[in-house]
Design an enzyme around this catalytic site. Structure first.
Site, PDB file in Angstrom:
ATOM      1  N   HIS A  19     115.292  84.832 104.492  1.00 35.05           N
ATOM      2  CA  HIS A  19     113.884  84.216 104.129  1.00 35.05           C
ATOM      3  C   HIS A  19     114.013  82.707 103.726  1.00 35.05           C
ATOM      4  O   HIS A  19     113.036  82.036 103.606  1.00 35.05           O
ATOM      5  CB  HIS A  19     113.332  84.939 103.085  1.00 35.05           C
ATOM      6  N   LYS A  59     100.063  78.467  96.169  1.00 32.95           N
ATOM      7  CA  LYS A  59     101.215  78.831  96.350  1.00 32.95           C
ATOM      8  C   LYS A  59     101.980  78.421  95.490  1.00 32.95           C
ATOM      9  O   LYS A  59     101.886  77.839  94.306  1.00 32.95           O
ATOM     10  CB  LYS A  59     102.018  78.365  97.821  1.00 32.95           C
ATOM     11  N   LYS A  86     107.349  72.429  99.088  1.00 30.34           N
ATOM     12  CA  LYS A  86     105.917  72.729  99.616  1.00 30.34           C
ATOM     13  C   LYS A  86     105.254  71.607  99.246  1.00 30.34           C
ATOM     14  O   LYS A  86     103.693  71.675  99.829  1.00 30.34           O
ATOM     15  CB  LYS A  86     105.445  74.011  98.840  1.00 30.34           C
ATOM     16  N   THR A 106     102.899  82.679 104.707  1.00 32.39           N
ATOM     17  CA  THR A 106     102.198  83.607 105.093  1.00 32.39           C
ATOM     18  C   THR A 106     100.601  83.386 104.533  1.00 32.39           C
ATOM     19  O   THR A 106      99.507  83.905 105.049  1.00 32.39           O
ATOM     20  CB  THR A 106     102.502  85.141 104.438  1.00 32.39           C
ATOM     21  N   LYS A 160      96.646  84.097 106.105  1.00 29.28           N
ATOM     22  CA  LYS A 160      95.464  84.420 105.488  1.00 29.28           C
ATOM     23  C   LYS A 160      94.609  83.613 105.477  1.00 29.28           C
ATOM     24  O   LYS A 160      93.278  83.914 105.786  1.00 29.28           O
ATOM     25  CB  LYS A 160      95.776  84.863 103.841  1.00 29.28           C
TER      26      LYS A 160
HETATM   27  C1  LIG Z   1     100.556  84.971 100.226  1.00 27.04           C
HETATM   28  C2  LIG Z   1     100.860  84.809  98.815  1.00 27.04           C
HETATM   29  C3  LIG Z   1     102.108  84.060  98.781  1.00 27.04           C
HETATM   30  C4  LIG Z   1     102.748  83.199  99.694  1.00 27.04           C
HETATM   31  O1  LIG Z   1     102.120  82.183 100.100  1.00 27.04           O
HETATM   32  P1  LIG Z   1     102.682  80.783 100.830  1.00 27.04           P
HETATM   33  O2  LIG Z   1     101.508  79.745 100.851  1.00 27.04           O
HETATM   34  O3  LIG Z   1     103.246  81.450 102.361  1.00 27.04           O
HETATM   35  O4  LIG Z   1     103.875  80.429 100.090  1.00 27.04           O
HETATM   36  C5  LIG Z   1     102.350  83.836  97.454  1.00 27.04           C
HETATM   37  N1  LIG Z   1     101.511  84.379  96.234  1.00 27.04           N
HETATM   38  C6  LIG Z   1     100.517  85.176  96.718  1.00 27.04           C
HETATM   39  C7  LIG Z   1      99.915  85.730  95.193  1.00 27.04           C
HETATM   40  C8  LIG Z   1     100.091  85.639  97.834  1.00 27.04           C
HETATM   41  O5  LIG Z   1      98.955  86.162  97.857  1.00 27.04           O
END
Ligand SMILES: *Cc1c(COP(=O)(O)O)cnc(C)c1O
Length: 844
Positions: free
Chosen positions: A389, A580, A586, A688, A692
């Site tokens: 990962h 995030k 990031k 991810t 979304k």
């Molecule tokens: C999807 C999700 C993440 C991952 O977010 P990234 O932008 O890919 O780092 C982290 N926390 C929650 C609660 C999420 O729903």
């Protein structure tokens, strides 16, 4: 709908059971047309029964209504759950075990109702109680058994595995305390305990007939048995009971209910008894606490290893319990004949966290089931698959040999043996190259020798995958290049995905309804059908409706922000969101620098053509990560300055949302217009959150990193706001970094920071942030990407001025998001890894 109390199905279930005892007969495989539950009470009857008999109070409160409803929904799943288990125990297909230290489930009720097609029945059942489903759902605690993306991926995968009808069991830990609750005090993050089990977990079932025992400590001894074979005993161990709690995972309207099995540590009786007999009762009880500590709390680190002894205990506890559970199932059917094991089972390791399962499977096969080394190793390396990962060096797990020697002596023996045999292969491949041996050894030498868990995972697996195309490519060209040269066939890519049930159908019902009205229902089982939306980008009426749905979702997000942050978001402004985990890679800082830039422009009166925006940021920082916590404080101070200045209000608002979690994201992603995916290229494995947002019609501003690259490919470069250095340029710059060049715009931003404008009463607190930006060797490339980022943000603003174009781009983003359904991803895991016919003798 009402159902007959007694139906023929009860008889049929018995038949299934009988059949399952007859060898070779096949239980009904296709439940697709079956009702969730045919012979139990209908949902409303069951609900009233639970309300009447389970609960203490006369007047039910909504929390109790939720509990009764959850129990009723679980009841609706029981028959299918039992049938699924029964069918899978016949081993018609291979069984997959998904091992993960994290499952970030969030709430279950809404998703379960959706998948079981019970939402309408639920609403009917609630009518007499004058409570809305929405209100009821809000009483469910998030199951926050994960940090971020890695844990949420595991949850989306479970949903997809059930929905595409795969026999997959999730194995994890039932942490008493999940991810901490984040609160703000004067802009600083404060961590509070997550008491998610306080009101009970209505979804779980304690499975007392499946308890296993996990050994720790003690010592090892070898002896030669009567056949002249060397055997090992691990003796004097302190054993901890692993008690499984099962949660049902319903597939999308297909009759499958899979299991998430979460282990809880409990003290074993015999362990207590000795001390009890010695009269030391209190000591015995205290020890009980010690055993139960193992599953007490989730470690709140994201993308960085921990090194704590208790964490290793958690990893071994999960691995051993899960393997024993699978071996129990296998031997119940196949006895001691392990010749079929690798065609009946496969284990997917979610990062190296459960990779201690590799030597533990060896131990169980050797010491408990009496196999010889070669057979056991053959089996092990044909059932283990490892998902990497991250490329960040600070995230790579290493455990001190000393710690293993003490806690898991037999496991250390086995790791040494694996390493010795494997290094012979390395020596054969690179004769006389001692450096290669040292570099590739599972044991890192030094003052404090360490076990490199990633290397152990590679050596013991038949598949190693990254989680986006770029990430997988970088794995083979950099971090694992030596291994790639030796075993190229091991490596593959599986780009992450997200569940369209949770992240579109459940989170955004209005958009789902609009999509169905426009293109029919086929997208609900095959998300790639969303491409049909591209035919509607010229349809003015449809564009209007699309815009209206987004507007309504913005209103819901604004309500959340008003409630949690007491900041008023104006629905006519651009909603610009970055949520995030907080991490330097990031680059929340880059976003904040841009906000300071806009703020500075407004104070200067440079507001001509400025497009008003509302900036939302959210996310938790690891409690020990000082810089991440300082970034949160900076964001909060910045928000405070912006929101309290009437000159700024017409152009810019900002909020920091506390306690970002799955339930918050369900409100955030439908209401977002601009998705910030701005990591330093080459650092984000996949992401991810980006998927979304895209699925919900947000446009992305992003770097060529992780899955952003594939998102941009799918939607087309015209529908994506690209900026910044490429991964290659970042890597080059890191080698040959000269003095940084600061543009006038960035110099202005830095000057404003240095003036203390954002920390008037706390002088100097942001000095580390200023130093990070100015650092000549800033590995996150903030200054290098700043201008390019501001340019892209200008382009965003200009595009937003043309409402129709923006909506068309939004539609195209949703239309192109089908590729990022986790159903697609899991289909690839199934075809390429889990069910793949392995080529014999890959020279290992
Ligand atoms: C999807 C999700 C993440 C991952 O977010 P990234 O932008 O890919 O780092 C982290 N926390 C929650 C609660 C999420 O729903």
């Amino acid at each position: 709908m009402a159902k007959p109390r007694e139906s023929a199905l009860k008889g049929e279930l018995k038949n299934d059971l009988k059949q399952s005892l007859d060898h070779g007969s096949k239980p009904k495989a296709d439940h697709a047309l079956e009702e969730p539950c045919e012979d139990c009470d209908s949902l409303d009857v069951s609900f009233e029964r639970h309300l009447r008999y389970d609960l203490s109070r006369e007047q039910s409160q909504s929390g109790e209504l939720f509990n009764a409803m959850a129990r009723s929904v679980k009841e609706q799943m029981f028959d299918l759950w039992r049938k699924t288990r029964l069918a899978d125990s016949q081993y018609e297909t291979k069984k997959v075990s998904y091992l993960s230290l994290e499952f970030l489930l969030g709430r279950t009720l809404g998703n379960a109702l959706l998948n079981l097609d019970l939402t309408e029945q639920c609403k009917q059942a609630l009518k007499p109680h004058a409570v809305s489903l929405e209100e009821l759902e809000s009483h469910e605690h998030d199951a926050g058994l994960g940090n971020g993306g890695l844990g949420r991926l595991a949850a989306c995968f479970l949903d997809s595995c059930a929905s595409i009808d795969l026999a997959v069991t999730g194995y994890g830990i039932r942490y008493q305390y999940g991810m901490f609750v984040q609160k703000m005090d004067n802009g600083y993050q404060v961590e509070g305990p997550d008491l998610w089990l306080r009101d009970g977990n209505p979804w779980e079932v304690r499975m007392v007939n499946r308890i296993v025992s996990v050994p720790f400590f003690g010592s090892t001894k070898s002896y030669i048995d009567k056949d002249g074979k060397r055997n090992f005993v691990w003796q004097g161990t302190q054993d901890v009971l692993a008690v499984p709690y099962d949660m049902p995972i319903a597939g999308y309207r297909n009759g499958r209910v899979n299991t998430l099995r979460l282990w809880r540590a409990e003290a074993s009786d015999d362990f207590d008894l000795t001390e009890f007999n010695e009269g030391d009762y209190t000591e015995a009880v205290a020890r009980k606490n010690l055993a139960e500590q193992i599953t007490m709390v989730l470690y709140p680190n994201d993308s960085s290893e921990n090194g704590k002894e208790l964490r290793l205990r958690q990893q071994f506890f999960l691995s051993s319990a899960s393997l024993q559970d699978v071996l129990n199932q296998y031997t119940a059917k196949h006895g001691k004949d392990f010749s079929q094991f690798s065609s009946k089972h496969v284990f997917q390791l979610n990062d190296t966290h459960p990779s201690i399962a590799i030597p533990e499977l060896m131990r169980l096969l050797l010491d408990v089931h009496g196999l010889d080394w070669d057979k056991a190793w053959d089996i092990t390396r044909s059932v283990m698959a490892y998902t990497n990962h991250t490329l960040l060096p600070e995230a790579l797990e290493r455990w001190p040999v000393r710690m293993l020697q003490h806690m898991l002596p037999r496991i250390l023996d086995i790791i040494y043996e694996i390493n010795g045999r494997y290094l012979e292969r390395v020596a054969h491949r690179w004769p006389g190259d001692a450096n290669k041996l040292r570099a590739m050894s599972i044991i890192e030498e030094g003052d404090e020798p360490q076990v490199r868990m990633a290397y152990l995972a590679i050596v013991g697996s038949f598949s190693v995958n990254g989680v986006a195309a770029l990430h997988s490519q970088l794995l083979t060209s950099t971090l694992f290049n030596d291994f790639y040269q030796m075993w190229p066939q091991l490596f593959n890519n599986k780009t992450n995905g997200v569940s369209p049930r949770r992240w579109l159908m459940h989170a955004n019902p209005d958009l789902s309804t609009l999509i169905t009205k426009a293109i029919g229902t086929s997208w609900q089982r095959d998300l790639t059908q969303l491409t049909s939306l591209n035919g509607l980008t010229q349809d003015k009426a449809f564009i209007k409706q699309w815009q209206q749905v987004k507007f309504d979702n913005k209103a819901k997000l604004a309500a959340l922000v008003a409630q949690e942050c007491e900041v008023e978001f104006d629905l006519s402004m651009l909603f610009d969101v970055q949520v995030k985990r907080i991490h330097e890679y990031k680059r929340q800082l880059l976003n904040l620098l841009h906000v300071v830039h806009l703020y500075g422009r407004i104070l200067d009166g440079d507001v001509k053509d400025m497009v008003p925006r509302c900036v939302l940021m959210g996310g938790k920082a690891a409690p020990g990560y000082a810089m991440a916590k300082l970034i949160i404080k900076f964001a909060n101070n910045l928000a405070h300055m912006i929101n309290s200045d009437p000159r700024v209000k017409p152009y810019l608002r900002m909020a920091y949302l506390p306690n970002y979690n799955v339930s918050a994201m369900e409100v955030i992603c439908p209401g977002t217009e601009l998705s910030e995916q701005i990591s330093t290229a080459g650092k984000e494995a996949s992401g991810t959150g980006n998927m979304k947002f895209m699925m919900n019609g947000a446009l992305t501003i992003g770097t060529l990193d992780g899955a952003n690259i594939e998102i941009r490919e799918q939607v087309g470069p015209d529908n994506f706001f690209l900026f910044g250095l490429s991964a290659e340029q970042v890597a080059q710059a890191n080698d040959t970094q000269e003095n940084q060049i600061f543009s006038p715009a960035l110099l202005k931003v830095i000057a404003l920071l240095k003036s203390g404008h954002f920390n008037l009463v706390e002088p100097g607190i942001f000095d580390p942030i200023i130093a990070a930006i100015e650092a000549p060797k800033d590995q996150w490339r903030l200054a290098a990407d700043f201008d390019s980022y501001c340019q892209a943000q200008l382009q965003v603003a200009n595009t937003y001025l043309d409402k129709e174009t923006w909506q068309q781009m939004s539609i195209r983003n949703t239309a192109a998001s089908g590729r990022f359904s986790s159903d697609v991803t899991i289909g690839q895991y199934r075809d390429d890894i889990w069910m793949a016919k392995k080529t014999a003798n890959n020279n290992r």
